[in-house]
Design a protein around this motif. Sequence first.
Motif, short mmCIF file in Angstrom:
data_model
loop_
_atom_site.label_atom_id
_atom_site.label_comp_id
_atom_site.label_asym_id
_atom_site.label_seq_id
_atom_site.Cartn_x
_atom_site.Cartn_y
_atom_site.Cartn_z
N SER A 19 24.71 -37.20 40.05
CA SER A 19 24.94 -37.80 38.75
C SER A 19 25.94 -38.93 38.89
CB SER A 19 25.47 -36.75 37.76
OG SER A 19 24.56 -35.68 37.63
N GLU A 77 21.71 -32.31 40.43
CA GLU A 77 20.61 -31.44 40.03
C GLU A 77 19.51 -31.57 41.06
OE1 GLU A 77 19.54 -33.23 36.33
OE2 GLU A 77 18.41 -34.85 37.28
N ARG A 114 15.61 -32.27 40.93
CA ARG A 114 14.54 -32.71 40.03
C ARG A 114 13.20 -32.43 40.70
NH1 ARG A 114 14.26 -34.77 34.68
NH2 ARG A 114 16.20 -35.91 35.10
N THR A 147 14.16 -29.87 35.90
CA THR A 147 15.28 -29.80 36.82
C THR A 147 15.64 -28.34 37.05
OG1 THR A 147 16.95 -29.95 35.07
CG2 THR A 147 16.19 -32.02 36.05
N GLY A 164 18.73 -25.83 39.41
CA GLY A 164 20.01 -25.88 40.08
C GLY A 164 21.13 -26.30 39.15
N SER A 165 22.34 -25.84 39.44
CA SER A 165 23.49 -26.19 38.62
C SER A 165 24.75 -25.93 39.44
CB SER A 165 23.53 -25.35 37.34
OG SER A 165 23.64 -23.96 37.66
N TRP A 189 18.56 -21.51 46.36
CA TRP A 189 17.78 -21.46 45.13
C TRP A 189 16.32 -21.20 45.49
CZ3 TRP A 189 20.95 -22.40 40.94
CH2 TRP A 189 22.18 -22.99 41.22
N GLY A 242 14.16 -22.16 40.45
CA GLY A 242 15.50 -22.44 39.99
C GLY A 242 16.42 -21.26 39.88
#
Length: 339
Positions: A44, A50, A52, A63, A65-66, A95, A99
């Motif tokens: 970002s 993230e 995508r 999207t 993942g975090s 992951w 997700g």
Amino acid sequence: MTRPFALLRAGFPFHQTIGMRRVTTYPMDVAFGDDGMLFVLNRSDGAGGEIRRTNWDDNDLDTIGSGFLWPVQIIRDAQETFYVSDEGNHTISMWNRDGESKGKWGENGSGEGQLNRPSGICFDNDGNLLVADTLNHRVQRFTPDGKFLGKFGSFGSAEGEFNMPWGVAVDEDGSVLVVDWRNDRVQRLSPDGKFIAQFGKTGSAEGQLNRPAGVAIDRHGDIYIADRGNNRVVQFDTTGRYVDRFLGDATLSKSGRIYIMANAKVLRAREMTTLEESRRLRGPASVRFNFSNASGEDDGFMYIPDFGSHRIQVYRKEAYELTTDDVWAEPKAPFLYTV
């Protein structure tokens, strides 16, 4: 997989652009699902990131993942578990393709098993994970769940030493290629970290490097380096001989075309600009081949996450494998000829 005796490299034409600014934002890396889906690791603006999900039709799927701070690379295992290195969090996170978090490991430090700005990651031929422990100037080996197994390398510029290693890849014979970022070179080491050979030096001429980052090896043994400071990808053969370079030839992606056609102001701005520069790569940090098909060979496409232009540039290799009956043995002295 048996490497060919030699290659007829017929061409490496540009094939397709995937993604755009609002989808593949600052792409650092890309991995592949068994169904051909692309998992693009984005950064970002500022901090964060993230994964995508997109595809060959350039559809913005969703999207996953975090919790990323400065994600660097993404790879996958045979079960489609995706591993993400995060230099900001000093961690490796896992992951599944939908997700769901499968956990993470790593802590900041310089002791055995600790990490300081991890970047490049890859599996060795035993299924263990090699991590470029960048600010500790070493490569560490872990089990997939984070158990420390060993390390090699130390700070410096001598053979087997590193100054901020970034990319890491393993060849079919188990040897390890390490992109030595601040030394502007690539080193080949044995599986246990003993120096074998090196290539590259500082500069922008043929075979030279400027802050190189990611590395990939295709099914023929050719080596590709994301030469980030020179805004290009450089191709070498398995011995480290310079072969070619890729500067970027992007066309508008489908998603980019739809966005621009819907915005009159953006259309006018594009009409007024010089287009040549818009095709070029800007700061690529990675280069990848997709080995996720059943054959165990890559699909012939080279994927370049074009970090500064928010897209994936895709090229397709055209090469023909040669046997000892097809081509002369390598001469002891070079010669020139034309065809």
